[in-house]
Each structure stands twice: as C-alpha cells, then as structure tokens.
Write a protein that holds these residues in place. Structure first.
Motif, PDB file in Angstrom:
ATOM      1  N   SER A   1       0.825  -1.209   0.000  1.00  0.00           N
ATOM      2  CA  SER A   1       0.000   0.000   0.000  1.00  0.00           C
ATOM      3  C   SER A   1       0.860   1.260   0.000  1.00  0.00           C
ATOM      4  O   SER A   1       0.573   2.230  -0.722  1.00  0.00           O
ATOM      5  CB  SER A   1      -0.926  -0.012   1.211  1.00  0.00           C
TER       6      SER A   1
ATOM      7  N   GLN B   1      -0.063  -8.928  -4.659  1.00  0.00           N
ATOM      8  CA  GLN B   1      -0.923  -7.755  -4.494  1.00  0.00           C
ATOM      9  C   GLN B   1      -0.935  -6.882  -5.747  1.00  0.00           C
ATOM     10  O   GLN B   1      -1.990  -6.446  -6.206  1.00  0.00           O
ATOM     11  CB  GLN B   1      -0.458  -6.927  -3.295  1.00  0.00           C
TER      12      GLN B   1
ATOM     13  N   THR C   1      -2.832  -8.508  -8.535  1.00  0.00           N
ATOM     14  CA  THR C   1      -4.278  -8.310  -8.335  1.00  0.00           C
ATOM     15  C   THR C   1      -4.694  -6.927  -8.825  1.00  0.00           C
ATOM     16  O   THR C   1      -5.689  -6.781  -9.563  1.00  0.00           O
ATOM     17  CB  THR C   1      -4.639  -8.461  -6.848  1.00  0.00           C
ATOM     18  N   TRP C   2      -3.946  -5.898  -8.423  1.00  0.00           N
ATOM     19  CA  TRP C   2      -4.253  -4.538  -8.883  1.00  0.00           C
ATOM     20  C   TRP C   2      -4.164  -4.431 -10.404  1.00  0.00           C
ATOM     21  O   TRP C   2      -4.982  -3.758 -11.034  1.00  0.00           O
ATOM     22  CB  TRP C   2      -3.302  -3.541  -8.221  1.00  0.00           C
TER      23      TRP C   2
ATOM     24  N   VAL D   1      -7.321  -6.024 -11.990  1.00  0.00           N
ATOM     25  CA  VAL D   1      -8.492  -5.173 -11.759  1.00  0.00           C
ATOM     26  C   VAL D   1      -8.451  -3.981 -12.713  1.00  0.00           C
ATOM     27  O   VAL D   1      -9.451  -3.645 -13.362  1.00  0.00           O
ATOM     28  CB  VAL D   1      -8.538  -4.695 -10.291  1.00  0.00           C
TER      29      VAL D   1
ATOM     30  N   ILE E   1      -9.926 -13.381  -7.175  1.00  0.00           N
ATOM     31  CA  ILE E   1     -10.352 -12.877  -5.870  1.00  0.00           C
ATOM     32  C   ILE E   1     -11.602 -13.643  -5.465  1.00  0.00           C
ATOM     33  O   ILE E   1     -12.597 -13.665  -6.199  1.00  0.00           O
ATOM     34  CB  ILE E   1     -10.658 -11.359  -5.936  1.00  0.00           C
TER      35      ILE E   1
ATOM     36  N   ARG F   1     -14.736  -7.223  -2.629  1.00  0.00           N
ATOM     37  CA  ARG F   1     -13.486  -6.471  -2.505  1.00  0.00           C
ATOM     38  C   ARG F   1     -13.237  -5.569  -3.704  1.00  0.00           C
ATOM     39  O   ARG F   1     -12.424  -4.632  -3.623  1.00  0.00           O
ATOM     40  CB  ARG F   1     -12.302  -7.435  -2.361  1.00  0.00           C
TER      41      ARG F   1
ATOM     42  N   LEU G   1     -10.892  -2.194  -4.354  1.00  0.00           N
ATOM     43  CA  LEU G   1      -9.757  -2.303  -5.258  1.00  0.00           C
ATOM     44  C   LEU G   1      -9.840  -1.285  -6.395  1.00  0.00           C
ATOM     45  O   LEU G   1      -8.818  -0.782  -6.871  1.00  0.00           O
ATOM     46  CB  LEU G   1      -9.666  -3.723  -5.822  1.00  0.00           C
ATOM     47  N   ARG G   2     -11.056  -0.975  -6.821  1.00  0.00           N
ATOM     48  CA  ARG G   2     -11.243   0.059  -7.846  1.00  0.00           C
ATOM     49  C   ARG G   2     -10.633   1.380  -7.378  1.00  0.00           C
ATOM     50  O   ARG G   2      -9.937   2.059  -8.127  1.00  0.00           O
ATOM     51  CB  ARG G   2     -12.731   0.275  -8.128  1.00  0.00           C
TER      52      ARG G   2
ATOM     53  N   GLU H   1      -8.341   1.776  -5.077  1.00  0.00           N
ATOM     54  CA  GLU H   1      -6.899   1.653  -4.884  1.00  0.00           C
ATOM     55  C   GLU H   1      -6.121   1.806  -6.180  1.00  0.00           C
ATOM     56  O   GLU H   1      -5.006   2.328  -6.178  1.00  0.00           O
ATOM     57  CB  GLU H   1      -6.586   0.311  -4.213  1.00  0.00           C
TER      58      GLU H   1
END
Length: 332
Positions: free
Chosen positions: A209, A243, A246-247, A250, A270, A275, A279-280, A282
């Motif tokens: 993050s 992580q 995943t981003w 998305v 996912i 979630r 995530l959108r 982020e």
C-alpha cells in the motif's frame, strides 16, 4: 495401505498428519509397546525400521514404525534396497511403516520407485504465496476441521493475515475457536478476525500500500521492520507480487470496459467479489503502464533475491524504485 512416505518442508502440517496416522494405528493402552520412532543417527536405521515393521504388535491395535528424516529416497546401499524389496510386500495389515523426509524423493532411485509402488506418497509443502485462492480454500478446510464458523469476508481476511503459514493458521483458528465458544453459534466476522489474529503477512500488504502511494519513507520503515522480524525476503517479494498482480488485473478489466464485479473478481482470482469496490479505488491513481512496469521490477527483485544478493539492501533499493514508479507521471 500400510506404508506411507511423507515429504516436504511444511513440518507443522506433516506433524499433524503423523499424529493422526499414529492415533489411527495404535491402541492407547498398548502404544508404549507398539510405537517405534527411529532417528537417522541410529546405525542401520532403515534396516531396523524394516525389521520392526514386520514384527507383530503386542496386545490390541497395530504397530507404528516411524523412520524420521530418512534419506532412503536420496541415497541407499544395495543392502538397504534388497531388504526393502524383501520386506515391503509382506508388512502385515496391522502394522504401519512411515517414512518422513524434508527433501523431495529422487525419482531416479530404485528405492524411490519401490516406495512409489508400495507406499502412499504425500507431499507437505507450503502453498505458493501467489496461489491466493488455494490458500483461501485451505483456510476454509482448516476452519471446518477445527470447528470454527467464519463469514466469507473472515475467511478471506484470515488468508490474507496468515498467508501460507500452516502453524500460524492453526494457532489463529484455535484462538478463534475459544472465542466462538462464548460468542454464540453465528459465524465470526472479519472484524473479529482482525481483532484477534496477529497478521504475519499484514506488514507486507502495508508495504504494498505504501509503495502504491509512492510513500518512500513509510515503505522503507516497513521494509526494515519486516527484516528485523526475520520475515523472509522472498516471502515479502511474493506478497508484493501477488498484491500488484491483483491490482493489475483489476485495472486491466476496468480499462477493457468490464463492469461486472464478479467477472473482474474471477479474472483477478479474488474469492470475494465485494473487494472489487475497494480495489477500484486503490488502482484509480495508477495507470496500466505503471502496473506493468512494477510487475517487471518485482520480477527483477525476485531474481536478485534468488541469486543470493543481500536482502535488506536489495529490498531497500527496489522499494525506492517501486515508489518512484507509483508516483504520478507529472512528478517523475
């Protein structure tokens, strides 16, 4: 099946399986007489184990013979091979012969081929950190085994918190089980898991993050904290890669015009599609190009660590580069 070969580096999961097999085999009243644990330091350990495996048990129940950390699947003499060929086919149904080793059996050896013919072979290796769905499934299965009811969000959070650490998972579930005895029959929520479970991967997620926000100072503090707590650098790298992957997925699905959150969740692997809402948000500050460059840099990090570079300095250098990549284009 009376012969078992357990191998792998997840000693906690293996120990649980050994205990279960021993309990199924032995009558507690006769366990002292019928359990043999033979260490590799003993001379002719394999020969001793084979001889004991064909010895009838005393009293009721069976005999349990355990060859601990054996190297019979890495190297073996002709004498050992001959004794295995003679003994393995005639071990009584009442008896169990268990061989355990942390090392992968060498499939080229005749002893390994012989065990593959007569034994039930089971691997005990940690799930790859990137296999999030498999880790979630293992958490769900373990929770059922311990008798803990969890909401889907709680299962997902627990998987995020303990990662592929089986020992941490069962310790957390035992704590949650004790709590559930006084909390009532309702499944425990993610908030309860967050309150009771000490995350072993959470700082790595916090690091991801901080990198995403381009916060060099916080990211370097987290790197130092993780290394000081003896967190393996490759595990940190794997968590970061999972992580950011995943981003990436998305972001890719959103930019391709996909609006169905379930479809986005499936593409990003996912388990809980709820979630996606978070995530959108982020990934809103990152471009697809940035995420592609970040994944390439994380691959460089993994390769460097596997080649034996100094962990702290390598992580610090790559963390700074990653933070710089995550800053808005106008500031780079």
């Amino acid at each position: 099946m009376t012969i078992y070969l357990y191998w792998g580096s997840d000693d906690f999961a293996m120990a649980k399986a050994v205990d279960s097999l021993r309990d199924r085999t032995l009558d507690p009243a006769w366990a002292t007489f019928n359990a043999d644990k033979i260490s590799p330091e003993q001379s002719d350990a394999v020969i001793q184990g084979l001889n004991q495996s064909v010895t009838p048990p005393f009293g009721s129940g069976g005999r349990f013979v355990w060859l601990v950390d054996t190297n019979v699947c890495q190297q073996a003499s002709g004498e050992v091979l001959a004794e295995m060929e003679r003994t393995l086919p005639v071990i009584p149904e009442t008896n169990v012969l268990l061989l355990t080793t942390p090392n992968k059996p060498d499939g080229r050896l005749k002893t390994t081929k012989l065990l593959q013919k007569y034994a039930q072979v089971q691997e005990f290796s940690p799930l790859p950190p990137l296999k999030h769905n498999e880790i979630v499934s293992s958490v769900r299965k373990a929770a059922q085994e311990v008798g803990v009811k969890l909401t889907p969000d709680a299962v997902d959070l627990l998987a995020e918190s303990v990662g592929n650490d089986t020992r941490s998972l069962y310790n957390a579930l035992e704590k949650l089980h004790l709590y559930s005895l006084s909390a009532g029959p309702q499944p425990l929520s993610a908030a309860t898991v967050d309150q009771l479970v000490t995350a072993t991967t959470q700082n790595s997620l916090q690091l991801a993050s901080a990198i995403r926000q381009g916060d060099v100072g916080t990211a370097l503090e987290l790197v130092a904290d993780l290394i000081n707590r003896n967190e393996p650098a490759l595990k940190i790298s794997a968590t970061l890669t999972r992580q950011f992957r995943t981003w990436f997925w998305v972001k890719l699905m959103i930019e391709s015009g996909e609006r169905d959150e379930k479809a986005i969740a499936a593409a990003a692997e996912i388990g809980n599609f709820n979630r996606i809402y978070f995530l959108r948000k982020e990934v809103s500050s990152l471009s697809l190009s940035q995420l592609e460059q970040i994944l390439a840099l994380l691959l460089e990090l993994e390769v460097s660590l596997k080649r034996g570079t100094e962990e702290l300095s390598t992580l610090q250098t790559k963390t700074i580069e990653l933070c710089q990549l995550c800053r808005p284009t106008s500031f780079r």
